[in-house]
Design an enzyme around this catalytic site. Structure first.
Site, mmCIF file in Angstrom:
data_model
loop_
_atom_site.group_PDB
_atom_site.id
_atom_site.type_symbol
_atom_site.label_atom_id
_atom_site.label_comp_id
_atom_site.label_asym_id
_atom_site.label_seq_id
_atom_site.Cartn_x
_atom_site.Cartn_y
_atom_site.Cartn_z
ATOM 1 C CG ASP A 168 -2.140 0.605 1.069
ATOM 2 O OD1 ASP A 168 -2.362 1.157 -0.318
ATOM 3 O OD2 ASP A 168 -3.222 0.388 1.610
ATOM 4 C CG ASP A 216 -9.098 1.949 -0.655
ATOM 5 O OD1 ASP A 216 -8.472 0.848 -0.909
ATOM 6 O OD2 ASP A 216 -8.228 2.868 -0.026
#
Length: 723
Positions: free
Chosen positions: A458, A524
């Site tokens: 990430d 997301d």
């Protein structure tokens, strides 16, 4: 297959003169005659097999006339646009030696056409003290690749400000399509007229960017997925970058791209070189054809994943930071029960990480939560037949961390002041050898000690005010290069390791990062309606197997919208399928239906992850058609999707593209879960009870009546050739 035709140049240095490269229905015609840099005379649909004489005539036919107040001997703009040739648009190279040598003009010193079809040109500007290597290639998939390296051959430093390359498009390309976005809404399309002047998309976020344009397309007005000639480029770089379209008053139009270099970021000492990012281009009759060439190109890479893409369960939206080993063991067991093949432990496993305001940088297992370490949960996951994956964010650091307290000088900042925090975090300067070594050692140890087969990598903030603490100089370029080295070195230590590029969702989705990762996390946002849009446009560049797509909870965490399991699973179906859902809260019925969807995906996974992606241009924008057709056209799977209420009901006929016209196909509606028919919507047409048998030509032209779906529903359509 790539074919090459060329004429022998009559100039010094010896080498090819006019070069024609052709592959996969695309032609690239280059003029390498004279002592100037090569010019692309034509890029587009296949020209066939022109003779050497015709090659010369094609170049002559493209020469523009001299008009009033123009250059006396105009030439097509070079692959590297030089202001010194009379090009009035954005120069391809910019820089100086403290104000001197500000406008290079390169003279060709060598030119070679390699066996793989790469035209390599060496050139120099002796007065400016610069040498250049320019590379132009057409892949067997029909994708153009441009690259360049500039070297300082002078006696003092040269400050390089820009090195960008370009591809020409014809005057018929009068419309632009590019993409913007934000967190939870990546890849939103926007169209514009391609007018005179410059249209520039700059990414200054230190990563590809949630708002970055994945592609910049120029085409005939109204071009769609199935028709309308279109050209597109992608700038393969994960740091600051620019992609732009430009048209001058002479009608010359280009698509260009490269890295944005911050002030003082690229000072070349004598003998030093800089290589710009690769600019990739694809052409097609319709966006599907353009997209298909990118997909084929990616699939041809040696590093492209060759094994079936594992069905994944990621724990983030299931438990967030609440890591309870017993709950996670139960979650793993349920994941295996429904058919998962990979279990990824997300954020919250390392020291001090009970929320997002602390712990980043302290890449040690939190002994308070995991007193026996991660090995027991990893072994349990493997005992269930799944691969163990782990979330990391190695380029980031929380000020509230042992690492920041021990090494505050490792934070990427221009001087004593700290950049503004985002998600309570700063950026770790991994271009520093000591910080780089620390991160590499920690990742290597975690992978080795826990048998990690997959990293969700990430990157949750932009690089704002990003400088090297010691020197005060800009550091985005160095940080990006260090990231590539880190990924390369880690993968060399662990050849079987797979990595996902996640960056606040889809914020780092470029082909340079994807040379080192197996997939991206598209967003997301797991709201299936939003995902229909995000995946449709991200899929223009990336094939389905590289596009992470998960089934979320019934009510989406990010939007509060509730969808049926059929819509959620049917949306995730056409990507790298996974789950991000607390299965311990699911009912037995939901678990059984999810199991059926996963089994169906596994059945069609070889087709979905190898076939040609197609998208129908349905007349009502409330309804979309998309699918995958096998390379031999013997089978296809489509989804008919109702995004909202349509302009009319029923929605009318749907036509299936890309099938073989002369082959007869059996067509049936397909469901993972058979549901009883009820009065009202969804209403199936009369033919639904007995499969259709129609030719590919009939399916592409006459089509068939589609089901009348409620908003935010979809229906799978299976097509298989008769034997």
């Amino acid at each position: 297959m790539l074919t090459m035709t060329f004429t022998e140049g009559n100039d010094e240095p010896a080498g090819p003169g006019v070069v024609h490269l052709a592959a996969a229905g695309t032609s690239l015609l280059l003029d390498a005659t004279g002592d100037r840099l090569p010019r692309i005379v034509y890029w587009g649909a296949d020209l066939g097999q022109p003779t050497e004489a015709e090659l010369g005539d094609l170049v002559r036919a493209a020469r523009p006339p001299v008009v009033s107040n123009s250059i006396d001997d105009p030439l097509p703009v070079g692959v590297l646009a030089e202001a010194a040739t009379g090009w009035s648009g954005t120069p391809g190279i910019a820089g100086s030696r403290a104000g001197r040598a500000f406008s290079p003009l390169f003279t060709k010193t060598a030119v070679d056409l390699t066996a793989d079809g790469t035209l390599i040109t060496a050139a120099q500007d002796a007065a400016a003290g610069l040498a250049l290597e320019l590379r132009v290639a057409l892949s067997p998939s029909g994708v153009v690749r441009l690259g360049a390296t500039v070297t300082n051959i002078g006696e003092d430093a040269y400050g390089l400000d820009a090195l960008t390359l370009n591809l020409p498009v014809p005057t018929t390309a009068l419309e632009l399509l590019d993409f913007s976005g934000r967190h939870l809404r990546e890849r939103a399309p926007q169209r514009h007229p391609f007018t005179l002047g410059s249209y520039v998309r700059s990414g200054r976020r230190g990563r590809t960017g949630l708002d970055a344009t994945l592609l910049m397309l120029a085409g005939e007005p109204g071009f769609g997925f199935r028709r309308g000639e279109v050209w597109g480029v992608h700038t393969a770089w994960s740091g600051n970058h620019t992609t732009y379209a430009e048209r001058d008053a002479a009608g010359t139009a280009i698509l260009a791209g490269g890295e944005i270099l911050l002030p003082g970021e690229m000072i070349l000492s004598p003998g030093e070189s800089y290589a710009c990012p690769t600019l990739l281009g694809s052409h097609g009759d319709g966006m599907d054809a353009l997209s298909g060439r990118f997909h084929a190109d990616l699939r041809s890479r040696l590093e492209h994943p060759g094994s079936p893409r594992p069905i994944a369960l990621n724990t983030w939206e299931a438990v967030y930071f609440d890591h309870d080993p017993a709950k996670l063991r139960e979650l793993a067991e349920l994941a295996a029960q429904v058919g998962a093949e990979r279990f990824t432990l997300d954020d919250g496993w390392f020291r001090g990480r009970r929320a997002d305001n602390a712990g980043l940088g302290d890449w040690f297992v939190d002994e308070q939560v995991w007193p026996d370490g991660l090995r027991p949960i990893a072994d349990h996951v493997r005992s269930l037949g799944m691969q163990f994956g782990l979330w990391v964010e190695p380029e980031m650091i929380n000020p509230d961390s042992d690492l920041a307290r021990t090494h505050p000088e490792w934070i990427l900042r221009p001087d004593a002041r700290l950049p503004p925090e985002a998600r309570h975090q700063q950026v770790l300067d991994i271009s520093r050898p000591d910080a780089y070594a620390y991160v590499l050692e920690r990742l290597d140890a975690l992978v080795t000690e826990n048998g990690v087969g997959y990293l969700k990598w990430d990157h949750n903030r932009d690089l704002v005010d990003a400088g090297h603490t010691a020197s005060g100089t800009a550091g985005v370029h160095d940080q990006t290069r260090a990231l590539y080295r880190l990924l390369d070195e880690l993968r060399a230590k662990h050849p079987g390791l797979e990595i996902e590029s996640c960056s606040s969702g889809g914020g780092r989705a470029d082909l340079e990062i994807l040379a080192r990762t197996e997939r991206i996390w598209a967003s997301d946002c797991l709201d299936a309606l939003e995902r229909q849009h995000i995946q449709r446009w991200t899929g223009l560049l990336l094939p389905p197997e590289m596009l992470g797509s998960h089934v979320g909870a019934p009510t989406a965490h990010t939007t509060g919208r509730t969808h049926t399991l059929d819509f959620r699973a049917g949306t995730a179906f056409f990507g790298h399928f996974g789950m991000e859902w607390d299965l311990t809260s699911a009912s037995e019925t939901e678990l059984a239906e999810l199991t059926a969807w996963i089994a169906l995906h596994k059945q069609f996974r070889p087709l979905l992850h190898s076939g040609t992606v197609v998208r129908g241009d349905h007349p009502d924008p409330a309804h979309w058609l998309h699918g995958v057709v096998a390379q031999d056209r013997a089978e296809a799977l489509f989804a008919f999707v109702a995004l909202q209420t349509g302009a009319w009901a029923p929605p009318g006929r749907v036509r299936l593209p890309m099938l073989d016209a002369g082959t007869r196909y059996t067509v049936r509606f397909l469901s993972a879960v058979e549901r009883p028919r009820r009065h009202g919507l969804p209403a199936f047409p009369g033919w639904a009870d007995r499969p259709l048998t129609l030719s590919g030509a009939a399916l592409a032209t006459a089509g068939f009546q589609a089901p009348a779906l409620q908003p935010e529903q979809l229906q799978l359509i299976h097509v298989i050739a008769e034997h």
